[in-house]
Scaffold this active site. Structure first.
Site, PDB file in Angstrom:
ATOM      1  N   LYS A  22      -3.225   6.819 -14.163  1.00 13.56           N
ATOM      2  CA  LYS A  22      -3.311   5.545 -14.898  1.00 13.56           C
ATOM      3  C   LYS A  22      -2.534   5.643 -16.217  1.00 13.56           C
ATOM      4  O   LYS A  22      -1.662   4.817 -16.494  1.00 13.56           O
ATOM      5  CB  LYS A  22      -4.782   5.221 -15.200  1.00 13.56           C
ATOM      6  CG  LYS A  22      -4.992   4.168 -16.284  1.00 13.56           C
ATOM      7  CD  LYS A  22      -6.460   4.103 -16.640  1.00 13.56           C
ATOM      8  CE  LYS A  22      -6.767   3.324 -17.888  1.00 13.56           C
ATOM      9  NZ  LYS A  22      -6.315   3.927 -19.150  1.00 13.56           N
ATOM     10  N   ASN A  23      -2.840   6.653 -17.013  1.00 22.84           N
ATOM     11  CA  ASN A  23      -2.183   6.730 -18.318  1.00 22.84           C
ATOM     12  C   ASN A  23      -0.712   7.109 -18.193  1.00 22.84           C
ATOM     13  O   ASN A  23       0.075   6.868 -19.110  1.00 22.84           O
ATOM     14  CB  ASN A  23      -2.907   7.737 -19.220  1.00 22.84           C
ATOM     15  CG  ASN A  23      -4.267   7.225 -19.661  1.00 22.84           C
ATOM     16  OD1 ASN A  23      -4.598   6.060 -19.438  1.00 22.84           O
ATOM     17  ND2 ASN A  23      -5.056   8.080 -20.284  1.00 22.84           N
ATOM     18  N   CYS A 116     -10.977  -0.104 -24.252  1.00 27.72           N
ATOM     19  CA  CYS A 116     -12.363   0.351 -24.406  1.00 27.72           C
ATOM     20  C   CYS A 116     -12.787   0.327 -25.866  1.00 27.72           C
ATOM     21  O   CYS A 116     -11.988   0.638 -26.759  1.00 27.72           O
ATOM     22  CB  CYS A 116     -12.477   1.787 -23.906  1.00 27.72           C
ATOM     23  SG  CYS A 116     -12.477   1.918 -22.132  1.00 27.72           S
ATOM     24  N   ARG A 121      -9.237   1.315 -33.215  1.00 25.85           N
ATOM     25  CA  ARG A 121      -7.994   1.793 -32.596  1.00 25.85           C
ATOM     26  C   ARG A 121      -6.826   1.052 -33.215  1.00 25.85           C
ATOM     27  O   ARG A 121      -6.255   0.144 -32.622  1.00 25.85           O
ATOM     28  CB  ARG A 121      -8.059   1.608 -31.082  1.00 25.85           C
ATOM     29  CG  ARG A 121      -9.162   2.437 -30.468  1.00 25.85           C
ATOM     30  CD  ARG A 121      -9.238   2.268 -28.974  1.00 25.85           C
ATOM     31  NE  ARG A 121      -8.256   3.071 -28.248  1.00 25.85           N
ATOM     32  CZ  ARG A 121      -8.200   3.131 -26.931  1.00 25.85           C
ATOM     33  NH1 ARG A 121      -9.035   2.441 -26.202  1.00 25.85           N
ATOM     34  NH2 ARG A 121      -7.293   3.868 -26.334  1.00 25.85           N
ATOM     35  N   ASP A 311     -10.889  11.898 -22.904  1.00 23.42           N
ATOM     36  CA  ASP A 311     -11.285  11.067 -21.761  1.00 23.42           C
ATOM     37  C   ASP A 311     -12.253  11.790 -20.825  1.00 23.42           C
ATOM     38  O   ASP A 311     -12.876  11.152 -19.985  1.00 23.42           O
ATOM     39  CB  ASP A 311     -10.047  10.625 -20.967  1.00 23.42           C
ATOM     40  CG  ASP A 311      -9.264   9.541 -21.707  1.00 23.42           C
ATOM     41  OD1 ASP A 311      -9.754   9.038 -22.729  1.00 23.42           O
ATOM     42  OD2 ASP A 311      -8.164   9.198 -21.255  1.00 23.42           O
ATOM     43  N   ARG A 403     -11.225  -0.407 -14.063  1.00 26.74           N
ATOM     44  CA  ARG A 403      -9.998  -0.417 -14.866  1.00 26.74           C
ATOM     45  C   ARG A 403      -9.173   0.845 -14.627  1.00 26.74           C
ATOM     46  O   ARG A 403      -7.957   0.834 -14.817  1.00 26.74           O
ATOM     47  CB  ARG A 403     -10.349  -0.500 -16.365  1.00 26.74           C
ATOM     48  CG  ARG A 403     -10.696  -1.890 -16.830  1.00 26.74           C
ATOM     49  CD  ARG A 403     -10.728  -1.962 -18.358  1.00 26.74           C
ATOM     50  NE  ARG A 403      -9.668  -1.167 -18.923  1.00 26.74           N
ATOM     51  CZ  ARG A 403      -9.810  -0.297 -19.912  1.00 26.74           C
ATOM     52  NH1 ARG A 403     -10.967  -0.136 -20.498  1.00 26.74           N
ATOM     53  NH2 ARG A 403      -8.784   0.396 -20.350  1.00 26.74           N
TER      54      ARG A 403
HETATM   55  C1  UD1 Z   1      -4.242   7.229 -24.928  1.00 24.10           C
HETATM   56  C2  UD1 Z   1      -4.919   7.081 -23.581  1.00 24.10           C
HETATM   57  C3  UD1 Z   1      -6.414   7.241 -23.713  1.00 24.10           C
HETATM   58  C4  UD1 Z   1      -6.741   8.556 -24.396  1.00 24.10           C
HETATM   59  C5  UD1 Z   1      -5.961   8.707 -25.716  1.00 24.10           C
HETATM   60  C6  UD1 Z   1      -6.138  10.067 -26.352  1.00 24.10           C
HETATM   61  C7  UD1 Z   1      -3.446   5.552 -22.398  1.00 24.10           C
HETATM   62  C8  UD1 Z   1      -3.268   4.231 -21.787  1.00 24.10           C
HETATM   63  N1  UD1 Z   1      -4.609   5.776 -23.059  1.00 24.10           N
HETATM   64  O1  UD1 Z   1      -4.736   6.186 -25.758  1.00 24.10           O
HETATM   65  O2  UD1 Z   1      -6.977   7.213 -22.405  1.00 24.10           O
HETATM   66  O3  UD1 Z   1      -8.122   8.606 -24.687  1.00 24.10           O
HETATM   67  O4  UD1 Z   1      -4.563   8.516 -25.479  1.00 24.10           O
HETATM   68  O5  UD1 Z   1      -5.755  11.066 -25.478  1.00 24.10           O
HETATM   69  O6  UD1 Z   1      -2.620   6.434 -22.270  1.00 24.10           O
HETATM   70  N2  UD1 Z   1      -4.385   6.086 -33.992  1.00 24.10           N
HETATM   71  C9  UD1 Z   1      -4.133   5.574 -35.239  1.00 24.10           C
HETATM   72  N3  UD1 Z   1      -3.066   4.707 -35.397  1.00 24.10           N
HETATM   73  C10 UD1 Z   1      -2.279   4.352 -34.348  1.00 24.10           C
HETATM   74  C11 UD1 Z   1      -2.538   4.904 -33.077  1.00 24.10           C
HETATM   75  C12 UD1 Z   1      -3.603   5.768 -32.933  1.00 24.10           C
HETATM   76  O7  UD1 Z   1      -4.846   5.866 -36.193  1.00 24.10           O
HETATM   77  O8  UD1 Z   1      -1.325   3.578 -34.556  1.00 24.10           O
HETATM   78  C13 UD1 Z   1      -5.544   6.992 -33.802  1.00 24.10           C
HETATM   79  C14 UD1 Z   1      -6.610   6.369 -32.894  1.00 24.10           C
HETATM   80  O9  UD1 Z   1      -7.471   5.536 -33.620  1.00 24.10           O
HETATM   81  C15 UD1 Z   1      -7.302   7.573 -32.336  1.00 24.10           C
HETATM   82  C16 UD1 Z   1      -6.206   8.613 -32.243  1.00 24.10           C
HETATM   83  O10 UD1 Z   1      -5.129   8.144 -33.082  1.00 24.10           O
HETATM   84  O11 UD1 Z   1      -8.286   8.032 -33.223  1.00 24.10           O
HETATM   85  C17 UD1 Z   1      -5.679   8.828 -30.847  1.00 24.10           C
HETATM   86  O12 UD1 Z   1      -5.153   7.646 -30.341  1.00 24.10           O
HETATM   87  P1  UD1 Z   1      -3.906   7.622 -29.342  1.00 24.10           P
HETATM   88  O13 UD1 Z   1      -3.462   9.021 -29.045  1.00 24.10           O
HETATM   89  O14 UD1 Z   1      -2.921   6.675 -29.902  1.00 24.10           O
HETATM   90  O15 UD1 Z   1      -4.564   7.021 -28.043  1.00 24.10           O
HETATM   91  P2  UD1 Z   1      -4.025   5.859 -27.144  1.00 24.10           P
HETATM   92  O16 UD1 Z   1      -2.557   5.979 -26.967  1.00 24.10           O
HETATM   93  O17 UD1 Z   1      -4.585   4.584 -27.607  1.00 24.10           O
END
Ligand code: UD1
Length: 425
Positions: A22-23, A116, A121, A311, A403
């Protein structure tokens, strides 16, 4: 409302093919707008998040065609830079289209994304990357986010935290930018590696993926290709956790052994035997796990790759609820990811949550109960707990599970678990 019914307390045995990631596939789908031909994916998981992303791609001008688990995306027509608001709230990955749309059309408009509710986020790092590449970025109080650039220009992008999504967005925006982009502090997740492999097949010039420094030299054009989506390490880990909790013996074909070393270390630590499966030609093509006794208590912290994936934190909470002794789990990626603890408690688990840490006082028996899926991975964790619990468990709000898992009941029934959909949307 989708509900799942589970009769637990029986070991799981059998073999399954794991679904496509998925990711992994979501940023690849976003990448499809960067080429003006047809991009074909095989082994695509048919899950709600993918269907939603396909809907968004169609609304910006792509023609998408399914053939079983293959999906072709024709992006040869006009592509619009604006993502409809109604689609954005359903899933967080809609934000990933921004970098790709910016690369293709010079303008991307979206809205604060859904997904989620596992903590705040923000998307500041995504926007930081776009502005470093020369885009003008703005956000209004209604949550509308806009980025535009006459021409994106390669630059140095530094991430203070290795965000997976922001790294993907930076890559998607940089591949067609003029000149060289260096992403420092990049995420190292396997999904970044597979996205770079796809982009390279499309004609991009990228190196360094899998390390925290990725270099991209912008190219004029990208082309269509065919790409096989790799196996889903999180779905594989969820099913391994279910067997670690309930006991038994499972073979997960296409489980990405190479990228699950930390999970394998943890499963071994709790007492499971875990080995790679080799094909006739000697290549590793899956993961085999045996669990004969009650799990042992451990201390565990999640972390960005190569750390233990956040996850799989909820599924591990389910396993450790049955462990011998007291376990500790620290959540280091998302600050509000222990919502499932309250549901596990309804099944007899003893879990104390304090901030981003949980102490789990392992119980010999969990008992079936009526519980609610609070988020995607938390919902799957409840299924894992239910398979290890005595009696019947009803899981409500399983739309969250759909999902990310193509059909969790089908997969677990292949392992001889007693689980079925009661109502499916
Ligand atoms: C992706 C995965 C999700 C997984 C996560 C961490 C997908 C579709 N989803 O989510 O399943 O749990 O990686 O492995 O691939 N953050 C910020 N600012 C930003 C972006 C992120 O502060 O602009 C913070 C977030 O709040 C969080 C951390 O960084 O605390 C990790 O987020 P991120 O690695 O970006 O996760 P996702 O890409 O949303």
């Amino acid at each position: 409302m989708s509900e799942i019914c589970v009769q637990g307390c029986r070991p799981l045995t059998g073999e399954i093919n794991i679904q496509g990631s998925k990711n992994g596939v979501l940023p690849m789908l976003a990448a499809s707008v960067l080429q003006r031909e047809t991009l074909k994916f095989t082994n695509v998981p048919i899950i709600q998040d993918v269907l939603c992303m396909v809907g968004i791609l169609e609304s910006v001008g792509c023609c998408c065609r399914w053939d079983g688990h293959s999906l072709s995306i024709d992006a040869s027509g006009e592509i619009y830079g604006e993502i409809p608001r109604k689609d954005v709230g359903k899933m967080r990955s809609s934000i990933l289209l921004m970098g790709a749309l910016l690369g293709r059309t010079g303008r991307a408009v979206t809205w604060q994304p859904g997904g989620c509710s596992i903590g705040s986020r923000p998307v500041d790092l995504h926007l930081l990357a776009f502005s470093r590449l020369g885009a003008v970025v703005s956000e209004d109080e209604e949550g509308k986010i806009e980025a535009s650039a006459k021409e994106l220009t390669g630059s140095m992008v530094y991430f203070p935290f290795p965000s997976v999504g922001a790294t993907e967005n930076a890559l998607l925006a940089a591949v067609l930018a003029r000149g060289k982009t260096v992403i420092e502090g990049a995420a190292r997740e396997p999904e970044i590696i597979s996205l770079c492999q796809l982009l390279r097949r499309m004609g991009a010039d990228i190196c360094g993926e899998g390390s925290s420094r990725i270099e991209v030299c912008g190219v004029e054009r990208l082309f269509g290709t065919v790409f096989d989506v790799p196996g889903d390490r999180i779905a594989a880990g969820t099913y391994l956790a279910a067997v670690a909790g309930a006991g038994g013996h499972v073979r997960i074909l296409k489980g990405p052994w190479e990228f699950m070393q930390e999970e394998i270390r943890v499963f071994r630590q709790i007492g499971a035997e875990v080995e790679p499966i080799s094909s006739k030609t000697g290549e590793v093509c899956g993961i085999e796990l045996w669990m004969e006794k009650r799990p042992k208590a451990i201390s565990l912290s999640t972390g960005p790759y190569p750390g233990f994936p956040t996850d799989l934190q909820s599924p591990m909470l389910a396993v450790l609820s049955r462990a011998e002794g007291i376990s500790q789990v620290r959540e280091a990626v998302f600050e509000a990811r222990f919502k499932t603890a309250g549901q596990l408690q309804k099944m007899g688990a003893q879990i104390e949550v304090s901030g981003n840490c949980a102490r789990i006082f392992g119980q010999e028996r969990l008992l079936g109960a009526r519980v609610q899926a609070m988020d995607l991975r938390g919902g799957a964790a409840l299924a894992a707990a239910a398979l290890a619990a005595c009696g019947e468990t009803m899981i409500t709000d399983c739309i969250h599970i759909e999902r990310g898992y193509e059909d969790i009941c089908r997969d677990i029934r292949l392992l001889h678990g007693e689980i079925c959909w009661v109502q499916k949307k």
